[in-house]
Scaffold this motif. Structure first.
Motif, PDB file in Angstrom:
ATOM      1  N   VAL A  51       4.645  -1.321  -5.517  1.00  0.00           N
ATOM      2  CA  VAL A  51       4.062  -1.258  -4.179  1.00  0.00           C
ATOM      3  C   VAL A  51       4.024   0.182  -3.699  1.00  0.00           C
ATOM      4  O   VAL A  51       4.971   0.946  -3.872  1.00  0.00           O
ATOM      5  CB  VAL A  51       4.864  -2.148  -3.198  1.00  0.00           C
ATOM      6  N   ILE A  52       2.899   0.553  -3.116  1.00  0.00           N
ATOM      7  CA  ILE A  52       2.752   1.905  -2.582  1.00  0.00           C
ATOM      8  C   ILE A  52       3.029   1.875  -1.087  1.00  0.00           C
ATOM      9  O   ILE A  52       2.966   0.821  -0.444  1.00  0.00           O
ATOM     10  CB  ILE A  52       1.356   2.473  -2.880  1.00  0.00           C
ATOM     11  N   LEU A  53       3.282   3.036  -0.526  1.00  0.00           N
ATOM     12  CA  LEU A  53       3.719   3.119   0.860  1.00  0.00           C
ATOM     13  C   LEU A  53       2.720   2.466   1.816  1.00  0.00           C
ATOM     14  O   LEU A  53       3.102   1.761   2.748  1.00  0.00           O
ATOM     15  CB  LEU A  53       3.955   4.568   1.247  1.00  0.00           C
ATOM     16  N   SER A  54       1.447   2.650   1.566  1.00  0.00           N
ATOM     17  CA  SER A  54       0.433   2.112   2.466  1.00  0.00           C
ATOM     18  C   SER A  54       0.362   0.589   2.419  1.00  0.00           C
ATOM     19  O   SER A  54      -0.204  -0.032   3.318  1.00  0.00           O
ATOM     20  CB  SER A  54      -0.934   2.708   2.133  1.00  0.00           C
ATOM     21  N   ALA A  55       0.933  -0.006   1.377  1.00  0.00           N
ATOM     22  CA  ALA A  55       0.900  -1.462   1.238  1.00  0.00           C
ATOM     23  C   ALA A  55       2.266  -2.093   1.446  1.00  0.00           C
ATOM     24  O   ALA A  55       2.446  -3.284   1.208  1.00  0.00           O
ATOM     25  CB  ALA A  55       0.379  -1.840  -0.144  1.00  0.00           C
ATOM     26  N   LEU A  56       3.210  -1.307   1.912  1.00  0.00           N
ATOM     27  CA  LEU A  56       4.590  -1.760   2.046  1.00  0.00           C
ATOM     28  C   LEU A  56       4.697  -3.023   2.892  1.00  0.00           C
ATOM     29  O   LEU A  56       5.543  -3.867   2.632  1.00  0.00           O
ATOM     30  CB  LEU A  56       5.428  -0.648   2.675  1.00  0.00           C
TER      31      LEU A  56
END
Length: 125
Positions: free
Chosen positions: A101-106
């Motif tokens: 998971v990337i920060l923008s999709a946290l």
């Protein structure tokens, strides 16, 4: 990795509960672990998340200052300490984990690959 959530229960408004998410069949190393909650008829809502490596934490505005997410490395656990509970915190809480998971999709449930079963938190007046 399999996740096991525990710690839910009934508490009066203003009280505290601690939820735990345990990993089995693997460790949390390299994962982002998050707590989500859901009430009937509503979409799953992000509550808090933590990056196991480095320990960065993230919170929904609605719980900031009241909830604390933390890791217990020796026990491969992620805890969610919930203080000053409100009626609107009543929900089924689930933990989730992902290595990618990337920060923008946290805060997006579909970004997580592994889910534990829910644990019910009921806050009464």
């Amino acid at each position: 990795v399999q996740l096991q959530a525990s710690g839910g229960g009934l508490v009066q408004a203003g009280g505290s509960l601690r939820l735990s998410c345990a990993a089995s069949g693997g460790t949390f190393s390299g994962y982002t672990v998050a707590w989500f909650r859901q009430t009937p008829g509503k979409e799953r809502e992000f509550v808090a998340g933590i990056k196991w490596s480095g320990g960065s934490t993230y919170y929904a505005n609605s719980v900031k200052g009241r909830f604390t997410i933390s890791r217990v490395s020796a026990e491969n656990l992620v805890n969610l300490q919930m203080n000053s509970l409100r009626l609107e915190d009543t929900a089924v809480y689930s933990c989730a984990a992902s290595r990618t998971v990337i920060l923008s999709a946290l805060r997006v449930p579909s970004a997580y690959h592994y889910w534990g079963q829910g644990t019910l938190v009921t806050v009464s007046s």
